[in-house]
Scaffold this motif. Structure first.
Motif, PDB file in Angstrom:
ATOM      1  N   LEU A  76       0.851  -1.179   0.000  1.00 23.48           N
ATOM      2  CA  LEU A  76       0.000   0.000   0.000  1.00 23.48           C
ATOM      3  C   LEU A  76       0.891   1.235   0.000  1.00 23.48           C
ATOM      4  O   LEU A  76       1.574   1.519   0.986  1.00 23.48           O
ATOM      5  CB  LEU A  76      -0.924  -0.011   1.216  1.00 23.48           C
ATOM      6  CG  LEU A  76      -1.844  -1.241   1.331  1.00 23.48           C
ATOM      7  CD1 LEU A  76      -2.580  -1.230   2.667  1.00 23.48           C
ATOM      8  CD2 LEU A  76      -2.825  -1.289   0.171  1.00 23.48           C
ATOM      9  N   ALA A  77       0.890   1.944  -1.126  1.00 27.86           N
ATOM     10  CA  ALA A  77       1.796   3.076  -1.296  1.00 27.86           C
ATOM     11  C   ALA A  77       1.012   4.332  -1.665  1.00 27.86           C
ATOM     12  O   ALA A  77       1.357   5.045  -2.609  1.00 27.86           O
ATOM     13  CB  ALA A  77       2.843   2.750  -2.356  1.00 27.86           C
ATOM     14  N   VAL A  78      -0.058   4.575  -0.924  1.00 24.20           N
ATOM     15  CA  VAL A  78      -0.892   5.757  -1.161  1.00 24.20           C
ATOM     16  C   VAL A  78      -0.768   6.708   0.025  1.00 24.20           C
ATOM     17  O   VAL A  78      -0.196   6.370   1.069  1.00 24.20           O
ATOM     18  CB  VAL A  78      -2.365   5.359  -1.384  1.00 24.20           C
ATOM     19  CG1 VAL A  78      -2.501   4.496  -2.630  1.00 24.20           C
ATOM     20  CG2 VAL A  78      -2.935   4.642  -0.156  1.00 24.20           C
ATOM     21  N   LYS A  79      -1.325   7.906  -0.129  1.00 25.02           N
ATOM     22  CA  LYS A  79      -1.248   8.912   0.922  1.00 25.02           C
ATOM     23  C   LYS A  79      -2.035   8.468   2.159  1.00 25.02           C
ATOM     24  O   LYS A  79      -3.057   7.781   2.040  1.00 25.02           O
ATOM     25  CB  LYS A  79      -1.806  10.247   0.417  1.00 25.02           C
ATOM     26  CG  LYS A  79      -1.054  10.849  -0.753  1.00 25.02           C
ATOM     27  CD  LYS A  79       0.342  11.287  -0.352  1.00 25.02           C
ATOM     28  CE  LYS A  79       1.025  12.027  -1.490  1.00 25.02           C
ATOM     29  NZ  LYS A  79       2.425  12.391  -1.136  1.00 25.02           N
ATOM     30  N   PRO A  80      -1.581   8.861   3.356  1.00 27.69           N
ATOM     31  CA  PRO A  80      -2.286   8.476   4.585  1.00 27.69           C
ATOM     32  C   PRO A  80      -3.756   8.881   4.584  1.00 27.69           C
ATOM     33  O   PRO A  80      -4.601   8.161   5.125  1.00 27.69           O
ATOM     34  CB  PRO A  80      -1.514   9.214   5.682  1.00 27.69           C
ATOM     35  CG  PRO A  80      -0.165   9.482   5.099  1.00 27.69           C
ATOM     36  CD  PRO A  80      -0.370   9.658   3.637  1.00 27.69           C
ATOM     37  N   GLN A  81      -4.054  10.011   3.943  1.00 27.56           N
ATOM     38  CA  GLN A  81      -5.423  10.528   3.975  1.00 27.56           C
ATOM     39  C   GLN A  81      -6.418   9.598   3.268  1.00 27.56           C
ATOM     40  O   GLN A  81      -7.614   9.632   3.568  1.00 27.56           O
ATOM     41  CB  GLN A  81      -5.476  11.918   3.323  1.00 27.56           C
ATOM     42  CG  GLN A  81      -4.673  12.979   4.072  1.00 27.56           C
ATOM     43  CD  GLN A  81      -3.219  13.042   3.636  1.00 27.56           C
ATOM     44  OE1 GLN A  81      -2.679  12.070   3.113  1.00 27.56           O
ATOM     45  NE2 GLN A  81      -2.574  14.176   3.865  1.00 27.56           N
ATOM     46  N   VAL A  86      -8.554   2.999   0.476  1.00 29.11           N
ATOM     47  CA  VAL A  86      -7.829   2.129  -0.458  1.00 29.11           C
ATOM     48  C   VAL A  86      -7.678   0.727   0.128  1.00 29.11           C
ATOM     49  O   VAL A  86      -7.913  -0.277  -0.547  1.00 29.11           O
ATOM     50  CB  VAL A  86      -6.448   2.735  -0.796  1.00 29.11           C
ATOM     51  CG1 VAL A  86      -5.587   1.722  -1.556  1.00 29.11           C
ATOM     52  CG2 VAL A  86      -6.616   4.005  -1.616  1.00 29.11           C
ATOM     53  N   ALA A  87      -7.293   0.648   1.390  1.00 33.62           N
ATOM     54  CA  ALA A  87      -7.096  -0.656   2.030  1.00 33.62           C
ATOM     55  C   ALA A  87      -8.358  -1.496   1.990  1.00 33.62           C
ATOM     56  O   ALA A  87      -8.303  -2.725   1.810  1.00 33.62           O
ATOM     57  CB  ALA A  87      -6.636  -0.461   3.475  1.00 33.62           C
ATOM     58  N   ALA A  88      -9.512  -0.854   2.119  1.00 34.34           N
ATOM     59  CA  ALA A  88     -10.780  -1.586   2.139  1.00 34.34           C
ATOM     60  C   ALA A  88     -10.975  -2.420   0.873  1.00 34.34           C
ATOM     61  O   ALA A  88     -11.584  -3.489   0.917  1.00 34.34           O
ATOM     62  CB  ALA A  88     -11.939  -0.610   2.309  1.00 34.34           C
ATOM     63  N   GLY A  89     -10.429  -1.940  -0.237  1.00 36.70           N
ATOM     64  CA  GLY A  89     -10.585  -2.656  -1.485  1.00 36.70           C
ATOM     65  C   GLY A  89      -9.779  -3.932  -1.580  1.00 36.70           C
ATOM     66  O   GLY A  89     -10.012  -4.760  -2.483  1.00 36.70           O
TER      67      GLY A  89
END
Length: 282
Positions: A76-81, A86-89
């Motif tokens: 997972l390399a997305v912004k904390p916000q 994103v993780a839910a997917g």
């Protein structure tokens, strides 16, 4: 397997987000032998632009992936916000495949990932930095109890492909060090700015001054790296002649109360406080 050959077209590495840091890591893995068909990118911007590296599949959304896909690892390399959304997917996919999850987001603790994926999911939290783009990064790693020795080794291999890495014993160390190793390159770039500005005042052209600054910092860092048995304070002393030019300048830079030795801890404390605010820990 505990090297990049652990990933394959059948059990790929999924890279969720391929911005500056995700892209730096991907380039490092490809340089180190990761097969392009053993990684799958999920990034809407890259998918729309068609800018994924040659041979690497890229999708706009996790829902575009085959429902039977069984990744060996999800990074997972997305912004904390946007991390929670994103993780839910990926929750169902991770639970079905038994994949491990690695996150490089600042400020999102393992407790959050365990709440989303479950405490039995192997989770590794990483704090990399931008020199990873040139294979000279510094990454901190922390794992939960579900991470096996083999998976920990694989995680280390993945981060070692773009620089050095250190396992920390407590997650709080990552939060405390975000402003040190994570933000550290910015402080070095500021130093380069300052050296270049001073050099330009002597009559060098702007380009000459920038070159002088970059090479001075690069050479000093390389010297320190190639002589790890000599600490930085001793290397500094070896450049400093008592009563000389360097000593006069260092007297200003190290002045009690207003020099770098006092300013740096203050700056780090402010950075740590801001990290706590961003992660909702205040």
């Amino acid at each position: 397997m505990t090297d990049l050959s652990a990933f394959s077209p059948e059990n790929p590495l999924i890279l969720a987000g391929c911005g500056n840091m995700g892209g730096a890591l991907l380039n490092g893995w490809l340089r180190s032998g990761l097969s392009p068909d053993a990684v799958v990118i999920v990034d809407p911007v890259m998918a729309e632009a068609g800018s994924a590296p040659s041979g690497v599949a890229c999708y706009a959304a996790v829902t575009d992936l085959a429902p039977t896909l069984a990744p060996a690892m999800v990074m997972l390399a997305v912004k904390p916000q946007v991390m929670e959304a994103v993780a839910a997917g990926y929750v169902e996919m991770v639970r079905r495949s038994g994949a491990g999850v690695i996150s490089i987001a600042a400020g999102v603790g393992l407790a959050s990932y365990e709440a989303w994926f479950g405490p039995s999911t192997p989770l590794i939290r990483v704090m990399p930095n931008t020199p990873s783009a040139v294979g000279a990064g510094m990454s901190l790693l922390f794992k939960n109890a579900a991470v096996s020795d083999d998976l920990a080794t694989l995680g280390e291999v993945m981060l070692s492909a773009v620089g050095a890495c250190i396992w920390v014993q407590r997650e709080a160390q990552i939060d405390a060090l975000v402003g040190v190793t994570g933000s550290g390159p910015a402080y070095v770039f500021l130093l380069i700015e300052c050296i270049a500005a001073a050099a330009e005042k002597t009559g060098l052209t702007p380009e000459e001054a920038k070159l002088a600054a970059r090479q001075t910092v690069y050479g000093a860092a390389l010297l320190a790296d190639q002589q790890p048995e000599i600490d930085a304070a001793e290397l500094r002393r070896r450049v400093t002649s008592p009563g000389g030019v360097t000593q006069a300048a260092l007297d200003v830079l190290m002045a009690p109360g207003r020099g770098l030795p006092d300013l740096f801890p203050e700056a780090m404390a402010d950075g740590e406080r801001r990290n706590a605010e961003l992660s909702g820990k205040t």
